[in-house]
Enzyme design. Sequence first.
Site, PDB file in Angstrom:
ATOM      1  N   SER A 279       0.822  -1.206   0.000  1.00 49.78           N
ATOM      2  CA  SER A 279       0.000   0.000   0.000  1.00 49.78           C
ATOM      3  C   SER A 279       0.863   1.267   0.000  1.00 49.78           C
ATOM      4  CB  SER A 279      -0.946  -0.039   1.206  1.00 49.78           C
ATOM      5  OG  SER A 279      -1.890   1.000   1.135  1.00 49.78           O
TER       6      SER A 279
ATOM      7  N   HIS B 229      -2.776  -1.336  -4.816  1.00 48.57           N
ATOM      8  CA  HIS B 229      -4.239  -1.340  -4.901  1.00 48.57           C
ATOM      9  C   HIS B 229      -4.744   0.096  -4.916  1.00 48.57           C
ATOM     10  CE1 HIS B 229      -4.602  -0.142  -0.698  1.00 48.57           C
ATOM     11  NE2 HIS B 229      -3.706  -1.072  -0.392  1.00 48.57           N
TER      12      HIS B 229
END
Length: 304
Positions: free
Chosen positions: A126, A149
């Site tokens: 992330s 993501h």
Amino acid sequence: MNMQTSWTASAETPSATDESEQQLQEAVLIAESGSIRPQNAKHLIHCLTIIGQVEGHYILPAENKTTKYEHIIPALIAIEQDRSIEGLMILLNTVGGDVEAGLAIAEMIAGMQTPTVSLVLGGGHSIGVPLAVSAKRSFIVPSATMTIHPVRTNGLVVGVPQTFAYFNQIQNRIIEFITRCSHIQTERLLSFMHRTDALATDIGSILTGEEAVAEGLIDQLGSLQDAISCLYAVGRTAKSKPKKKATPKNSDHQNTQGFNAAEIKGAADADTKKEEKLTEKQKTDLKFKSVLLMVSAALVLLLV
């Protein structure tokens, strides 16, 4: 003899006390900020760890391992100003966390003059991706992974177009930073971010260490020794480069080339004198040619 023995004992006691105090300070430094400065190394390298979840504006539960950005940011400022520190080693094993806090730390690392090297251990997921690529040279171990993501949020979400536009703006900030500090292309990064067949309950991709290097996200596959050796090499290169003189603001083009006002005026005066000398030489040549013409004409008349 007794005096010598007592003097030796009193001399050794402060040394042991100082060593104990130094060890205690190092333990406190590790506990509070996750960083340490080895004293007996070949070069003085500051080690900074970013682990667990990056904590932002909200305090996370006590059972979570966190990296607090209010500890990291002052530490980075102190490292940048400390002349004795020759490099910064950043060790990452993070699941991500607060976007703005992570980007703030990443921007500070990217803007440091101190040589920086990052090493991804376990995972750099992330917001850990911008943190990993923010260093001047990034490494990842073969067993580590990185999750890419889209931006997500917790809590109340207002279902209006402005909310999704705001999410898209945050995501563009992350993409811009990653592509600026690494070699991956924007289209390729977006394809990993919006992939739907890699994660069972989410959108995105998981890249292994080799895949991250192959895609240009991370510079090199390596271990701790590789990262330290690179940091030593970068530090030596930085020391060998000559320091550039600072250029004052609001300066003209000539001043940016390293000349001051006196040098410019002197050069202009020299050019003016050179032009005056050239003009005088041309006048002398013209007079000499005129005399030659007159002498030639007189000779012709005498011969006739």
